[in-house]
Design an enzyme around this catalytic site. Structure first.
Site, PDB file in Angstrom:
ATOM      1  N   GLN A 126       0.965  -1.031  -0.016  1.00  0.00           N
ATOM      2  CA  GLN A 126      -0.029   0.029  -0.341  1.00  0.00           C
ATOM      3  C   GLN A 126       0.838   1.082  -0.010  1.00  0.00           C
ATOM      4  O   GLN A 126       0.834   1.457   0.697  1.00  0.00           O
ATOM      5  CB  GLN A 126      -0.871  -0.496   1.173  1.00  0.00           C
ATOM      6  N   GLY A 127       0.708   2.202  -0.766  1.00  0.00           N
ATOM      7  CA  GLY A 127       1.493   3.291  -1.311  1.00  0.00           C
ATOM      8  C   GLY A 127       0.995   4.382  -0.780  1.00  0.00           C
ATOM      9  O   GLY A 127      -0.091   5.062  -1.929  1.00  0.00           O
ATOM     10  N   TYR A 128       0.537   5.129   0.450  1.00  0.00           N
ATOM     11  CA  TYR A 128      -0.532   5.969   0.484  1.00  0.00           C
ATOM     12  C   TYR A 128       0.533   6.828   1.639  1.00  0.00           C
ATOM     13  O   TYR A 128       0.845   7.874   1.001  1.00  0.00           O
ATOM     14  CB  TYR A 128      -1.616   5.241   2.060  1.00  0.00           C
ATOM     15  N   SER A 129       0.721   6.963   2.372  1.00  0.00           N
ATOM     16  CA  SER A 129       1.663   7.620   3.537  1.00  0.00           C
ATOM     17  C   SER A 129       2.734   8.128   2.734  1.00  0.00           C
ATOM     18  O   SER A 129       3.830   7.285   2.032  1.00  0.00           O
ATOM     19  CB  SER A 129       2.175   7.063   4.799  1.00  0.00           C
ATOM     20  N   SER A 161       4.380  -1.464   4.776  1.00  0.00           N
ATOM     21  CA  SER A 161       4.543  -3.215   4.666  1.00  0.00           C
ATOM     22  C   SER A 161       4.915  -4.015   3.443  1.00  0.00           C
ATOM     23  O   SER A 161       4.283  -3.976   2.235  1.00  0.00           O
ATOM     24  CB  SER A 161       3.195  -3.314   5.472  1.00  0.00           C
ATOM     25  N   GLU A 244     -15.173  -3.368   5.092  1.00  0.00           N
ATOM     26  CA  GLU A 244     -13.785  -4.233   5.450  1.00  0.00           C
ATOM     27  C   GLU A 244     -13.231  -3.752   6.928  1.00  0.00           C
ATOM     28  O   GLU A 244     -11.944  -3.944   6.866  1.00  0.00           O
ATOM     29  CB  GLU A 244     -13.197  -4.567   4.976  1.00  0.00           C
ATOM     30  N   SER A 383      -4.802   7.309  13.578  1.00  0.00           N
ATOM     31  CA  SER A 383      -3.958   6.598  14.695  1.00  0.00           C
ATOM     32  C   SER A 383      -4.878   6.680  15.524  1.00  0.00           C
ATOM     33  O   SER A 383      -6.317   7.926  15.464  1.00  0.00           O
ATOM     34  CB  SER A 383      -3.216   8.297  15.273  1.00  0.00           C
ATOM     35  N   ASN A 384      -5.182   6.740  16.537  1.00  0.00           N
ATOM     36  CA  ASN A 384      -6.062   6.678  18.223  1.00  0.00           C
ATOM     37  C   ASN A 384      -6.607   8.274  18.222  1.00  0.00           C
ATOM     38  O   ASN A 384      -7.799   9.162  18.366  1.00  0.00           O
ATOM     39  CB  ASN A 384      -5.916   6.353  18.981  1.00  0.00           C
ATOM     40  N   GLU A 385      -5.282   9.521  18.226  1.00  0.00           N
ATOM     41  CA  GLU A 385      -5.483  10.763  17.927  1.00  0.00           C
ATOM     42  C   GLU A 385      -6.723  11.099  16.935  1.00  0.00           C
ATOM     43  O   GLU A 385      -8.092  11.628  17.090  1.00  0.00           O
ATOM     44  CB  GLU A 385      -5.268  11.292  18.088  1.00  0.00           C
TER      45      GLU A 385
END
Lengths: 397, 375
Positions: A126-129, A161, A244, A383-385
């Site tokens: 996955q090429g996102y960030s 990853s 999903e 992130s959880n924030e």
């Protein structure tokens, strides 16, 4: 399950349990037990086994090869699947780009890319960030310039990853720099073997190589590899994010590991008795048990709402927040159970050869690496924030 | 009770902070010679053995500075544990023979005491020294001996005849019957497990075998705990500093993430935890050389606090950094790992909270000495 299981559901659950008990290799189960990543070859082989049974594409529609399960059945399957210690399948093909391709892709694109996902012959990443675009993904800068029947792509993707194994990368790229953020983004499928693609390993805190920095230097990508319309890539991204989310709370995995924690606490000694009889430790173990049951109940309640036809909004965010917090507490408690041996660290995949390394109990191997790696649970996947911001915006404006 | 450093402590702190800054910028191993030159190996050892007669509070000043630099030398194992045990309990012969060599950097030591069945307790040693002619035969297992693989000598605890008083012996790792298994620790250091199979020891190897050995071990370990708590405080302060810089520069959504209230409050919580840890550690270090009850209670409170606060600060330091905090390349994860190790060494928060309860008994806290009183 909220309502009593129908006899068909009970039969199905038994079928799943039987299949997993008979077919899940002991080595894979042991790695899940220890919190180690499955080896690539073993994972691919397992995915093929699942696919042969028709269960790899558990969320896919029938016309694209899915088993056509109801939401309830999918939930049952996932629960039994993770409770058995089966590893998460590589998500990038099956749960991410696959659904994007069959939802937004052309017939030709589906014929070209879906078979490799079905038979696990194509490994996706996955090429996102990007270094400058984490939580603020829409600010991404990887540029794709149209040149005849190709895009010329230049930029960097990070935290990819398993890019070191990947055949293909699905990427969000900027096709219109003038448009405002989300409105200038396209969804491209990039061949990792194309000239101009460089993968540089990023070593994690656990001293293992999972993540990568991918450099794209004038990579030529055919226009036929663009999914959906140009500048409409954010629609695919939003679909993917909302799609999903059934296992985002990690209930099955945490229940499986809680079983492991109880075994470890029974084997470890403190003050001449098993650690599970130590009042301080058992208190925390029991509180964790409560929180995990609560999480399971909440997941089931949200599922019921979904089955009844209500559209979920912030529920996946809530499940992600609590699921990751509980997962981290659980992994931390497993490490604490090791006592002083929590200090020893073995980055290697395999336990050390007999006669070398710490003289620790057999159950110790993997625990500290698992805990370390999963400090990322509250960071990755939104992130959880950010997740709390999503919930806050919905209710508080 | 004094919280402000003395002049000597300020000089020590400045020198150690300089060393730590250089080390963080350009990490090197093999700094032991410099430790000797700077007098740090001599610091807590008695003057009649070539030491400087420094206090636990002095050591804490040094350790806090080194903690901010992730300095990885075997100071805890060689000086604070085995060295000080030899100093406190050893025969005059052994002291004269070994301590000058520790002070000048020639000799590395390890302290082999814990065994797996003991968990964190200091009691429960099962290793045995069986008398045989005029020797003892040492048999047993020791776990997590810090820097044990590199030690020239080990100070090993064992029960005389399996049931007598606890004794301390000096063992050379090369002796017959000694099996050593070194391995890495989570923070990039080294430890070793040992198996002793009828290792033949004579009178020259006996450090001490009287009813004071257990009390001495407890005292030396409490003092070492104050030292590693101080090291943790230095690490926590550095984590707060690095994180403050990061959140001030990292921009997302058009602003520095440090302008977001959630991020700001999280950093403040990290800072508060650090202030708490520093306060109790300093108080514990000052009390560590005095009354045993007060030493026990305060060392326990400090360790319990540092175990919890250090983990929190390390974890949140990573969380506020986002994904970059999860890489081996970036400093913050290294501080987290060291903080987690210190949090576990000698016992976790649960263990020390319980020990504090035992130390205070059913009585309320004894009134503490007020600030400004000369004690």
């Amino acid at each position: 399950m909220p309502a009593p299981l129908s006899s068909e559901d009970l039969e199905f659950r038994e079928e799943v349990r039987t299949f997993l008990a008979a077919n899940l290799p002991a080595g894979l189960r042991d790695r899940s037990f220890r919190g180690l990543h499955p080896r690539r070859d073993e994972l691919v082989a397992w995915q093929k086994t699942l696919h042969e049974r028709g269960w790899l594409l558990s969320g896919w529609p029938v016309e694209h090869g899915g088993p056509g399960w109801s939401l309830a059945r999918r939930y049952l399957f996932n629960h039994e699947y993770f409770l058995s210690g089966a590893p998460q399948v590589s998500p990038f093909g099956v749960t991410m780009v696959g659904p994007v391709i069959y939802t937004f892709g052309t017939q030709e694109q589906q014929e070209r890319f879906l078979p490799g996902i079905r038979n696990s012959d194509t490994w996706w990443c996955q090429g996102y960030s990007e270094p400058g675009a984490g939580s603020d993904l829409a600010s991404l800068r990887t540029r794709a310039v149209r040149d005849g029947d190709h895009y010329v792509v230049s930029g960097e993707k990070i935290w990819t990853s398993y890019a070191q194994h990947a055949d293909m990368m699905f990427a969000l790229v900027r096709t219109s720099p003038d448009a405002k953020a989300q409105k200038g983004i396209s969804f491209l499928l990039i061949d990792m073997k194309a000239p101009g693609v460089t993968v540089r390993p990023i070593i994690g805190l656990d001293l293992n190589h999972t993540l990568n920095h991918v450099f794209l230097d004038n990579v030529r990508v055919p226009v036929e590899n663009r999914i959906g319309e140009e500048n409409a890539g954010w629609t695919c991204a939003k679909f993917l994010l909302g799609h999903e989310r059934l296992t985002v709370a990690r209930v099955g995995r945490s229940k499986f590991q809680l079983g492991r924690l109880k075994q470890i606490a029974a084997a470890e000694q403190a003050n001449g008795r098993p650690l599970c009889d130590d009042p301080d430790f058992s208190h925390r173990l029991h509180r964790l048990d409560v929180d995990l049951r609560v999480l399971e109940a909440m997941e089931l309640r949200f599922l019921s709402a979904q089955i009844a036809g209500h559209r979920l909004t912030v529920e996946p965010s809530i499940l992600k927040i609590r699921g990751t917090e509980i997962g981290q507490r659980l992994k931390g408690l497993i490490v604490e159970a090791l006592g002083h041996y929590a200090i020893a660290y073995d980055a290697a995949d395999e336990p050390p050869a007999s006669g070398s390394g710490p003289m620790w109990p057999e159950h110790a191997h993997g625990a500290v690496a698992d805990n370390l790696y999963h400090r990322a649970l509250t960071i990755f996947g939104g992130s959880n924030e950010i997740q709390r911001n999503i919930v806050a915006r919905h209710f508080l404006g | 009770m004094q919280f402000e450093p003395s002049q000597d402590q300020a000089l020590l702190r400045d020198a150690a902070e300089r060393f730590a800054r250089e080390h963080l910028a350009s990490p090197q191993t093999g700094q032991w010679r410099r430790f000797a030159e700077l007098g740090w190996l001599a610091l807590p050892l008695a003057e009649d053995a070539g030491g400087l007669g420094g206090t636990t509070a002095d050591v804490a000043v040094l350790m806090e500075a080194l903690g901010g630099g992730l300095v990885r030398e075997p100071y805890l194992a060689t000086v604070l544990l085995a060295g000080r045990l030899l100093d406190a309990a050893g025969t005059s012969d052994l002291r004269a023979q070994l301590l000058p060599r520790v002070v000048n950097g020639e000799m590395r030591l390890g302290f082999a005491h814990h065994e797996p069945q003991m968990r964190f307790a200091l009691s429960g040693v099962q290793s045995t020294a069986s008398p045989s002619d005029s020797k003892w035969l040492l048999s047993g297992r020791k776990a997590l001996v810090l820097d044990g693989g590199d030690a020239d000598r080990l100070v090993v605890s064992a029960r005389i005849d399996g049931r007598g008083p606890l004794a301390l012996f000096l063992v050379e790792p090369g002796m017959e019957g000694v099996k050593v298994r070194p391995y890495r620790t989570l923070d990039g250091g080294w430890a070793a497990d040992f198996e002793f199979d009828r290792v033949a020891l004579d009178a020259a190897h006996l450090v001490a075998a009287d009813d004071q050995v257990e009390a001495t071990i407890e005292r030396v370990v409490d003092q070492a705990i104050c030292a590693i708590c101080a090291e943790a405080v230095g690490a926590m302060r550095k984590v707060c500093e690095i994180t403050r810089d990061y959140i001030g520069t990292r921009r997302q959504f058009g602003v520095a993430i440090g302008t977001q209230q959630v991020v700001r409050h999280r950093w403040v919580d990290m800072h508060i935890a650090t202030e708490e840890a520093k306060s109790i550690t300093q108080m514990a270090a000052t009390a560590a050389d005095g009354d045993a009850d007060e030493r026990r209670a305060l060392a326990s409170a400090a360790k319990a606090k540092v175990a919890e606060a250090g983990r929190f600060v390390g974890e949140q330091g990573i969380q506020l950094h986002g994904a970059i905090g999860m890489t081996d390349d970036y400093l913050i994860g290294h501080f987290y790992k060291r903080l987690v190790v210190i949090g576990t060494l000698f016992g976790d928060a649960d263990y020390y909270a319980r020990r504090l309860a035992g130390a205070a008994g059913s009585q309320a806290w004894r009134p503490m000495s007020g600030p400004g009183r000369e004690d």
